[in-house]
Design a protein around this motif. Sequence first.
Motif, PDB file in Angstrom:
ATOM      1  N   VAL A  15      27.777  -5.794  29.030  1.00 42.07           N
ATOM      2  CA  VAL A  15      28.803  -5.904  27.991  1.00 42.07           C
ATOM      3  C   VAL A  15      28.581  -4.892  26.880  1.00 42.07           C
ATOM      4  O   VAL A  15      29.541  -4.370  26.300  1.00 42.07           O
ATOM      5  N   GLU A  16      27.322  -4.555  26.594  1.00 46.05           N
ATOM      6  CA  GLU A  16      27.057  -3.588  25.524  1.00 46.05           C
ATOM      7  C   GLU A  16      27.463  -2.162  25.909  1.00 46.05           C
ATOM      8  O   GLU A  16      27.529  -1.279  25.048  1.00 46.05           O
ATOM      9  N   ASP A  17      27.747  -1.936  27.185  1.00 49.61           N
ATOM     10  CA  ASP A  17      28.182  -0.609  27.639  1.00 49.61           C
ATOM     11  C   ASP A  17      29.691  -0.429  27.550  1.00 49.61           C
ATOM     12  O   ASP A  17      30.204   0.677  27.776  1.00 49.61           O
ATOM     13  N   ILE A  18      30.413  -1.497  27.257  1.00 55.30           N
ATOM     14  CA  ILE A  18      31.876  -1.420  27.193  1.00 55.30           C
ATOM     15  C   ILE A  18      32.298  -0.547  26.018  1.00 55.30           C
ATOM     16  O   ILE A  18      31.772  -0.675  24.912  1.00 55.30           O
ATOM     17  N   ILE A  19      33.235   0.346  26.266  1.00 46.65           N
ATOM     18  CA  ILE A  19      33.725   1.249  25.227  1.00 46.65           C
ATOM     19  C   ILE A  19      35.007   0.676  24.628  1.00 46.65           C
ATOM     20  O   ILE A  19      35.942   0.320  25.347  1.00 46.65           O
ATOM     21  N   GLY A  20      35.047   0.584  23.296  1.00 46.71           N
ATOM     22  CA  GLY A  20      36.213   0.022  22.625  1.00 46.71           C
ATOM     23  C   GLY A  20      36.235  -1.495  22.691  1.00 46.71           C
ATOM     24  O   GLY A  20      35.229  -2.146  23.003  1.00 46.71           O
ATOM     25  N   GLN A  21      37.389  -2.072  22.371  1.00 45.30           N
ATOM     26  CA  GLN A  21      37.605  -3.526  22.411  1.00 45.30           C
ATOM     27  C   GLN A  21      36.607  -4.290  21.542  1.00 45.30           C
ATOM     28  O   GLN A  21      36.150  -5.374  21.904  1.00 45.30           O
ATOM     29  N   GLU A  22      36.292  -3.704  20.387  1.00 45.80           N
ATOM     30  CA  GLU A  22      35.342  -4.345  19.477  1.00 45.80           C
ATOM     31  C   GLU A  22      35.829  -5.719  19.023  1.00 45.80           C
ATOM     32  O   GLU A  22      35.018  -6.581  18.689  1.00 45.80           O
ATOM     33  N   HIS A  23      37.137  -5.925  18.991  1.00 51.21           N
ATOM     34  CA  HIS A  23      37.668  -7.218  18.556  1.00 51.21           C
ATOM     35  C   HIS A  23      37.325  -8.334  19.534  1.00 51.21           C
ATOM     36  O   HIS A  23      37.447  -9.516  19.210  1.00 51.21           O
ATOM     37  N   LEU A  24      36.863  -7.969  20.738  1.00 50.53           N
ATOM     38  CA  LEU A  24      36.490  -8.966  21.745  1.00 50.53           C
ATOM     39  C   LEU A  24      34.993  -8.964  22.050  1.00 50.53           C
ATOM     40  O   LEU A  24      34.396 -10.020  22.232  1.00 50.53           O
ATOM     41  N   VAL A  25      34.392  -7.759  22.121  1.00 45.87           N
ATOM     42  CA  VAL A  25      32.995  -7.676  22.565  1.00 45.87           C
ATOM     43  C   VAL A  25      32.036  -7.282  21.457  1.00 45.87           C
ATOM     44  O   VAL A  25      30.826  -7.188  21.694  1.00 45.87           O
ATOM     45  N   GLY A  26      32.552  -7.042  20.243  1.00 43.70           N
ATOM     46  CA  GLY A  26      31.673  -6.716  19.122  1.00 43.70           C
ATOM     47  C   GLY A  26      30.791  -7.902  18.749  1.00 43.70           C
ATOM     48  O   GLY A  26      31.021  -9.046  19.169  1.00 43.70           O
ATOM     49  N   THR A  27      29.779  -7.634  17.962  1.00 45.48           N
ATOM     50  CA  THR A  27      28.840  -8.682  17.556  1.00 45.48           C
ATOM     51  C   THR A  27      29.574  -9.845  16.909  1.00 45.48           C
ATOM     52  O   THR A  27      30.352  -9.656  15.977  1.00 45.48           O
ATOM     53  N   GLY A  28      29.339 -11.035  17.418  1.00 44.78           N
ATOM     54  CA  GLY A  28      29.954 -12.244  16.872  1.00 44.78           C
ATOM     55  C   GLY A  28      31.354 -12.515  17.365  1.00 44.78           C
ATOM     56  O   GLY A  28      31.927 -13.559  17.033  1.00 44.78           O
ATOM     57  N   LYS A  29      31.937 -11.597  18.157  1.00 46.12           N
ATOM     58  CA  LYS A  29      33.289 -11.800  18.672  1.00 46.12           C
ATOM     59  C   LYS A  29      33.252 -12.668  19.919  1.00 46.12           C
ATOM     60  O   LYS A  29      32.219 -12.851  20.553  1.00 46.12           O
ATOM     61  N   ILE A  30      34.420 -13.187  20.307  1.00 49.98           N
ATOM     62  CA  ILE A  30      34.494 -14.300  21.247  1.00 49.98           C
ATOM     63  C   ILE A  30      33.856 -14.002  22.604  1.00 49.98           C
ATOM     64  O   ILE A  30      33.083 -14.814  23.128  1.00 49.98           O
ATOM     65  N   ILE A  31      34.130 -12.858  23.215  1.00 48.30           N
ATOM     66  CA  ILE A  31      33.566 -12.588  24.538  1.00 48.30           C
ATOM     67  C   ILE A  31      32.074 -12.294  24.421  1.00 48.30           C
ATOM     68  O   ILE A  31      31.279 -12.710  25.277  1.00 48.30           O
ATOM     69  N   ASN A  32      31.685 -11.618  23.349  1.00 48.33           N
ATOM     70  CA  ASN A  32      30.258 -11.392  23.112  1.00 48.33           C
ATOM     71  C   ASN A  32      29.523 -12.727  22.981  1.00 48.33           C
ATOM     72  O   ASN A  32      28.414 -12.906  23.501  1.00 48.33           O
ATOM     73  N   ARG A  33      30.164 -13.682  22.331  1.00 47.46           N
ATOM     74  CA  ARG A  33      29.543 -15.005  22.164  1.00 47.46           C
ATOM     75  C   ARG A  33      29.412 -15.725  23.501  1.00 47.46           C
ATOM     76  O   ARG A  33      28.409 -16.397  23.768  1.00 47.46           O
ATOM     77  N   MET A  34      30.433 -15.595  24.352  1.00 51.53           N
ATOM     78  CA  MET A  34      30.350 -16.194  25.685  1.00 51.53           C
ATOM     79  C   MET A  34      29.150 -15.661  26.454  1.00 51.53           C
ATOM     80  O   MET A  34      28.392 -16.424  27.082  1.00 51.53           O
ATOM     81  N   VAL A  35      28.987 -14.341  26.418  1.00 47.19           N
ATOM     82  CA  VAL A  35      27.895 -13.714  27.172  1.00 47.19           C
ATOM     83  C   VAL A  35      26.547 -14.153  26.615  1.00 47.19           C
ATOM     84  O   VAL A  35      25.626 -14.500  27.363  1.00 47.19           O
ATOM     85  N   ASN A  36      26.408 -14.160  25.277  1.00 46.81           N
ATOM     86  CA  ASN A  36      25.138 -14.558  24.663  1.00 46.81           C
ATOM     87  C   ASN A  36      24.790 -16.017  24.970  1.00 46.81           C
ATOM     88  O   ASN A  36      23.621 -16.369  25.092  1.00 46.81           O
TER      89      ASN A  36
END
Length: 425
Positions: A15-36
């Motif tokens: 997930v940290e390799d994804i380019i763009g889409q910070e609103h979803l995969v940025g720190t504390g964002k919903i998809i990032n939270r799912m992965v963590n």
Amino acid sequence: MKQKPLAFRMRPEQVEDIIGQEHLVGTGKIINRMVNANRLASMILFGPPGTGKTSMAYALGKSVGLPVKMLNAVTDKKKDMEIVVEEAKMMGQVVLILDEVHRLDKAKQDFLLPHLESNLVTLIGCTTSNPYHSINPAIRSRCHLFELQALTDENIKTAITRALNNEEHGFGTSNVVLTEDALSHFATAANGDLRSALNGLELAVSSTPEIENRQVLIDLNTAEECMQKKSFSHDKNGDAHYDVLSAFQKSIRGSDVDAALHYLGRLIEAGDLDSIARRMIVIAYEDIGLANPQAGPRAVSAVQAAERLGFPEARIPLSVAIVELALSPKSNTAYKALDGALSDIRSGKSGEIPAHLKDSHYQGATKLGRGVDYKYPHNYDGAWVNQQYLPDSIKNRNYYQPKNSAKFEQALKQVYDKIQRDKKK
């Protein structure tokens, strides 16, 4: 064995390799939270082509350590889904990436539903269509919906640089030299579509002969050829893409039809119909608005005609629309009025809806005072009666400030002014 395309080879693994889409995969964002949390839920990823929907789905599956299976709702059959489910039963769980998910037929859908319910299969559907319009509610209700945004030029430059430096999947072992002009053109001409940019880069590298030291030099001319789109740098000073678009819009706003046509010509030479269309429609509603209410629908019609015709004929309906937009009277009162209302709302100035305006179509509403004393305007002369509509805390606010720039808005102003006078009686 035939090599897979660069865009496929360069898809992210984590997930940290994804380019763009910070609103979803940025720190504390919903998809990032799912992965963590290691709790990946079924979801639908939707957005424009080339924004990385399938790549993101693949990275998410790998990030949580689950086996990933990829199918296409159009080309793969129910039998293929049955095989995935059997594998999931053996492995405990599987991530199913389903491309073109909006094309899922009823038989495949009915088969998948119970396995989504039991979480045996985590579905990540990918589509360019709006899921609220195109995906069956039974599937939609079992998935989170996440919209991916078109990538920025900087996002695409990052991806291209990564591909140039990657030794395993990209061109890191080749002596590829990409000029700054060429890099900027790949990013701009892709118009937010990373796949398009990487396809153009791969074509440029594979079709450019080596020079001394086995160097592969990709310059602006090569980039233009491989993207089949001319650079936006049309004069000796190299106008930037957004400078041309800005000048285009400001010329129309300033009613300079000659300048508007000049900048339209630059954009046509660059082949960027998408940007022309977006700006035309925005201008029609933002800068002309109530001064010529038909400008909006006519701009939309001109865009639709241009898209059907394609260049070079597309220039004809575009020219008609641009002349009208430039020479139309101008008014920004409607959206400015809304911005004023939004500003109040966002700063906490909303207040309680007056009781007589509240919904009264349910049992017990009258006992609660809902809808009581509401005056039905059609029962009065002129279909208007003086009563309060805004909440008490902002009841005297005036958002709309009409202009006298055109007959249509002058007529609206007369109505508006009369209502304001009658309110004070």
